[in-house]
Scaffold this active site. Structure first.
Site, PDB file in Angstrom:
ATOM      1  N   GLU B  52       0.817  -1.218   0.000  1.00  0.00           N
ATOM      2  CA  GLU B  52       0.000   0.000   0.000  1.00  0.00           C
ATOM      3  C   GLU B  52       0.851   1.268   0.000  1.00  0.00           C
ATOM      4  O   GLU B  52       0.455   2.290  -0.571  1.00  0.00           O
ATOM      5  CB  GLU B  52      -0.959   0.010   1.185  1.00  0.00           C
ATOM      6  CG  GLU B  52      -2.088  -1.010   1.091  1.00  0.00           C
ATOM      7  CD  GLU B  52      -1.686  -2.381   1.604  1.00  0.00           C
ATOM      8  OE1 GLU B  52      -0.488  -2.594   1.913  1.00  0.00           O
ATOM      9  OE2 GLU B  52      -2.574  -3.255   1.705  1.00  0.00           O
ATOM     10  N   PHE B 114     -11.126  -8.099  13.723  1.00  0.00           N
ATOM     11  CA  PHE B 114     -10.036  -8.483  12.838  1.00  0.00           C
ATOM     12  C   PHE B 114      -9.761  -7.354  11.835  1.00  0.00           C
ATOM     13  O   PHE B 114     -10.672  -6.843  11.204  1.00  0.00           O
ATOM     14  CB  PHE B 114     -10.381  -9.774  12.095  1.00  0.00           C
ATOM     15  CG  PHE B 114      -9.303 -10.193  11.133  1.00  0.00           C
ATOM     16  CD1 PHE B 114      -8.026 -10.496  11.581  1.00  0.00           C
ATOM     17  CD2 PHE B 114      -9.553 -10.235   9.766  1.00  0.00           C
ATOM     18  CE1 PHE B 114      -7.021 -10.850  10.700  1.00  0.00           C
ATOM     19  CE2 PHE B 114      -8.554 -10.591   8.872  1.00  0.00           C
ATOM     20  CZ  PHE B 114      -7.286 -10.901   9.346  1.00  0.00           C
ATOM     21  N   GLN B 115      -8.513  -6.988  11.727  1.00  0.00           N
ATOM     22  CA  GLN B 115      -8.064  -5.913  10.834  1.00  0.00           C
ATOM     23  C   GLN B 115      -8.744  -4.572  11.104  1.00  0.00           C
ATOM     24  O   GLN B 115      -8.936  -3.769  10.206  1.00  0.00           O
ATOM     25  CB  GLN B 115      -8.208  -6.318   9.360  1.00  0.00           C
ATOM     26  CG  GLN B 115      -7.259  -7.458   9.032  1.00  0.00           C
ATOM     27  CD  GLN B 115      -7.062  -7.676   7.551  1.00  0.00           C
ATOM     28  OE1 GLN B 115      -7.963  -7.439   6.748  1.00  0.00           O
ATOM     29  NE2 GLN B 115      -5.877  -8.131   7.184  1.00  0.00           N
ATOM     30  N   LYS B 164     -17.496  -1.518   6.032  1.00  0.00           N
ATOM     31  CA  LYS B 164     -17.957  -2.450   5.001  1.00  0.00           C
ATOM     32  C   LYS B 164     -19.485  -2.441   4.862  1.00  0.00           C
ATOM     33  O   LYS B 164     -20.011  -2.534   3.751  1.00  0.00           O
ATOM     34  CB  LYS B 164     -17.458  -3.860   5.329  1.00  0.00           C
ATOM     35  CG  LYS B 164     -17.540  -4.804   4.152  1.00  0.00           C
ATOM     36  CD  LYS B 164     -16.813  -6.110   4.441  1.00  0.00           C
ATOM     37  CE  LYS B 164     -16.893  -7.043   3.234  1.00  0.00           C
ATOM     38  NZ  LYS B 164     -16.192  -8.311   3.495  1.00  0.00           N
ATOM     39  N   MET B 482      24.431   9.600   2.484  1.00  0.00           N
ATOM     40  CA  MET B 482      24.104  10.817   3.236  1.00  0.00           C
ATOM     41  C   MET B 482      24.292  10.587   4.731  1.00  0.00           C
ATOM     42  O   MET B 482      24.738  11.477   5.454  1.00  0.00           O
ATOM     43  CB  MET B 482      22.675  11.256   2.928  1.00  0.00           C
ATOM     44  CG  MET B 482      22.334  12.629   3.445  1.00  0.00           C
ATOM     45  SD  MET B 482      23.457  13.896   2.817  1.00  0.00           S
ATOM     46  CE  MET B 482      22.562  14.502   1.397  1.00  0.00           C
TER      47      MET B 482
END
Ligand SMILES: Cc1ncc(C[n+]2csc(CCOP(=O)(O)OP(=O)(O)O)c2C)c(N)n1
Ligand SMILES: [Mg+2]
Lengths: 184, 588
Positions: B52, B114-115, B164, B482
């Protein structure tokens, strides 16, 4: 404008630079949508600003408007930043610096529990009268006083009650509004 | 007219109505209804990333190279948390993004389902605004509002969290025209008095400089056009931040190069010594100002910015102008032309002479080598061989990024995409994918470092799936260069964990993904190799082996003033070791 301005205002106001810390009461009109208070508080904690007092409640039900009153401290530059940062939040209608616009009307309510017997008890009641505090709960051993007024008055009342058996204090925080006929 | 449809259908309808053509995403349980709708239509193309984080950076690259809003779609929980870096990156660089996240059904919110994660809570400080949609009848309005807020005023990322059950529920859809925002109405037109004051101050300047930033790019192509016109009309020198490169053509004689920590000598000295500074869409951040109490001490400052909170934040200015850059420059030009002011030609002549003296320092010069490829040389050659092409450049973060900014020169806006504010390693490859998708025929190159490229290398697979011929040009110094440079400057050359051991074979890595892999370690072969890279049809990883210990100069060490700049030519290793004072060491 004054075109002959010889010296620049430009300078850095950084740590150590002498700018007095001031206290300001901000009145923030917001859409009463979920999370709006979290946005305001998150902004203060995330950017390291102070909150000395905070009150919030819906003030116009039909329009879904709430007023958040925050007392904050900082240099005038920081206060300016706080206002601009608040104005960036999407659900905010407007931010007013009430302190800056003249002496704001500020009131607070406190519930103060005092316990004791004998002389101290009588003295507490006598002082409460002077402060126009109401007794809202009592037994032979305690009082709960309700007192409203300027924060300084409440501070004074609490200071005296400390000597007379103060048990605990609950304060609402400051509600404030601008003087005069115009809306703030 | 209101139409009845499901929440998931509304998402697609709103994207359509907003003119969205591409979205970047990754599916999961909490967004399946939306993915089902995607499946059943053709108009909106979904680009399946591999993580993502890649979707968010790709959307940024897409947005920055087109000026449109970038769109990402991710699932709840880990999908949303993976999006956080990209959202923060977009917030810091003012990039318009709309990120749609799935959420567990409303009745499970707060139950550690969940999630489940508190997406609006987590993303509140890293978005311009966000919403949790609990009622399907609010969804269409919020979707349209989201596009408006992402784009209006100072742009930024927004998140719409859709449970959802709301995706399944039916409700009324309204189109974008029925939406007017209640509270968010940023000021775009400047105060005319302030503009007039600014023009008068500019006209009286003896040692003026334009200091421009990402706000010019964000304001749109017209702003860049107007900037060019105004700068040429005045004849004044101009510099820009990392974010603003391309707004003014680097090939022009009034251009001083980039300013700031790794900016040119002439740009930083002009900023330090000027008497009038015209800041246009730039926010005086710490990479630019160096030591604040020594920043441009003798100048009067004009600042144009659409965000009032950017004005007087770090540096106090004399003439603040709140407004959109294009609107403001238009007004400035009009007033300047109508006044046709008498300029102090003699003063300007001696100012340019002073600037030419600084230019003569050749602050970007480096010690050339015949045996190894110097990283600066590699970018110079890459620029020389691609500048006549229609090229878009992205970068990762590190020395290579600064060398790209110094040695790749941009003549047009929206051609340069780098993570400026957040400095996100792993930005460049997905951003290149987003830019390539928007410009399929163009040459899109990610100038990368060996360490950064591994942070989102999985997106190489995305490029293959969608036939995106991006080129990844790695300045491979086998170090987090760097970091190593700072350790040399600050920490007694103790190179703690900045050597990138066990690097992969980048050629084989490319091949494993179905890319072409190339390697070059000889300066004499470099041109041919770069040409071969450009000629290759598909995506290429170019492993350019460069001098391992080269450092990036010039440099204003943290906590130092513009005129205390270190030049590559005159820094010995000892000086590198003591360049930063004790106070500077705590700075970043
Ligand atoms: C996500 C992230 N983690 C850590 C850093 C700190 N950091 C800045 S530059 C750098 C090293 C980059 O190395 P490389 O990609 O090889 O580039 P080079 O400097 O060698 O050109 C690191 C670790 C960062 N900017 N971003
Ligand atoms: Mg490296």
């Amino acid at each position: 404008m004054n075109m002959a301005k010889p010296v620049s205002k430009s300078h850095y106001v950084g740590p150590g630079a002498a700018q007095a810390i001031v206290s300001r009461t901000l009145s923030i009109l917001v859409d009463n949508e979920p999370g709006v208070l979290a946005r305001v508080i998150g902004l203060f904690s995330g950017r390291g600003y102070n909150i000395d007092s905070l009150t919030v409640t819906e003030t116009e039900h039909e329009k879904h408007l709430s007023r958040i009153t925050i007392v904050t401290r900082g240099t005038p530059d920081v206060i300016e930043q706080i206002k601009h940062q608040l104005e960036r939040l999407i659900p905010i209608h407007r931010v007013r610096d009430l302190t800056n616009e003249g002496v704001a009307l500020e009131r607070e309510l406190a519930l103060i529990k005092v316990s004791g017997k004998g002389d101290k008890r009588i003295e507490a009641l006598r002082i409460a009268e002077i402060f126009r505090a109401k007794v809202v709960d009592t037994s032979t051993e305690h009082f709960v006083f309700e007192v409203t007024g300027k924060p300084s008055k409440i501070e004074e009342f609490i200071a005296i009650m400390t000597e007379l058996g103060l048990v605990e204090v609950s304060r609402t925080g400051i509600a404030a509004i601008g003087r005069g006929p115009a809306s703030s | 007219m209101a139409r009845t449809m499901t929440g998931a259908e509304m998402v697609l309808a709103a994207l359509n109505d907003q003119g969205v053509e591409h979205i970047f995403g990754y599916p999961g349980g909490a967004v399946l209804p939306i993915y089902d709708e995607l499946f059943q239509q053709e108009r909106i193309k979904h680009i399946l990333v591999r993580q993502e984080g890649g979707a968010l950076h790709a959307a940024e690259g897409y947005a920055r190279s087109t000026g449109k809003v970038g769109v990402a779609l991710v699932t709840s929980g880990p999908g949303a948390t993976n999006a956080v870096t990209g959202l923060t990156d977009a917030l810091m660089d003012s990039i318009p993004l709309v990120c749609i996240t799935g959420q567990v059904p409303t009745h499970l919110i707060g139950n550690d389902a969940f999630q489940e994660c508190d997406t609006v809570g987590i993303t509140r400080p890293c978005t311009k605004h966000n919403w949790l949609v609990k009622n399907v009848n609010d969804l269409a309005r919020i979707l349209h509002e989201a596009f408006y807020i992402a784009k209006a005023g100072r742009p930024g990322p927004v998140v719409i969290d859709i449970p959802k059950d709301v995706q399944f529920a039916t409700g009324n859809y309204v189109g974008p025209s029925n939406i007017a925002h209640k509270t968010y109405k940023p000021r775009v037109k400047p105060d005319q008095n302030a503009v007039r004051e600014a023009v008068e101050l500019m006209a009286r300047a003896k040692k003026p400089v334009f200091y421009t930033g990402g706000g010019v790019i964000n304001s749109g192509p017209k702003a860049s056009q107007l900037l060019r016109e105004l700068v040429r009309l005045t004849g004044y020198p101009i510099t820009s931040t990392l974010m603003g490169l391309g707004a003014y053509p680097a090939s022009d004689k009034q251009w001083l190069g980039m300013l700031g920590m790794h900016g040119t000598y002439e740009a930083n000295f002009a900023m330090h010594d000027c008497d009038v500074m015209i800041a246009v869409g730039a926010r005086f951040d710490d990479r630019i100002t160096g030591r604040l109490d020594a920043f441009s001490p003798g100048s009067q400052k004009i600042q144009i910015d659409i965000d009032p909170s950017s004005i007087n934040k770090n540096v106090k200015v004399d003439i603040p102008i709140v407004g959109d850059v294009a609107y403001t420059l238009e007004d400035m030009l009009r007033i300047w032309k109508s006044k046709s002011p008498q300029l102090d030609k003699a003063a300007h002549k001696s100012w340019w002479k002073q600037i030419d003296g600084w230019r003569a320092k050749k602050s970007l010069s480096y010690k050339p080598s015949r045996d190894v490829i110097m990283p600066q040389y590699a970018i110079e050659r890459l620029f020389a061989l691609t500048k006549d092409r229609d090229a878009y450049i992205t970068t990762e973060v590190g020395q290579h990024q600064m060398w790209a900014a110094q040695f790749y020169h941009f003549d047009e806006p929206n051609r340069w995409m780098t993570s400026g504010g957040l400095g996100t390693m792993g930005y460049g490859l997905p951003a290149a994918i987003g830019a390539q998708l928007a410009h399929p025929k163009s040459l899109v190159i990610d100038i990368a470092g060996d360490a950064s490229i591994l942070m989102n290398i999985q997106e190489a697979s995305t490029a293959v799936q969608y036939d995106l011929p991006v080129k990844v040009f790695i300045l491979n110094n086998q170090y987090m260069g760097m970091v190593r440079q700072w350790q040399q400057l600050l920490h007694g050359n103790r190179l703690s964990h900045s050597y990138t051991e066990s690097l992969p074979d980048f050629v084989k890595l490319a091949e494993a993904y179905g890319w072409t892999g190339m390697r070059c370690d000889n300066p004499d072969d470099l041109d041919d190799a770069i040409r071969a890279m450009i000629e290759t049809k598909g995506p290429v990883i170019f492993d350019c082996r460069v001098a391992n210990l080269a450092n990036c100069f010039p440099m204003i060490p943290s906590g130092k003033a513009h005129n205390e700049m270190l030049l590559g030519s005159d820094v010995s290793d000892d000086e590198v070791g003591s360049a930063i004072g004790e106070e500077g060491k705590v700075l970043v």
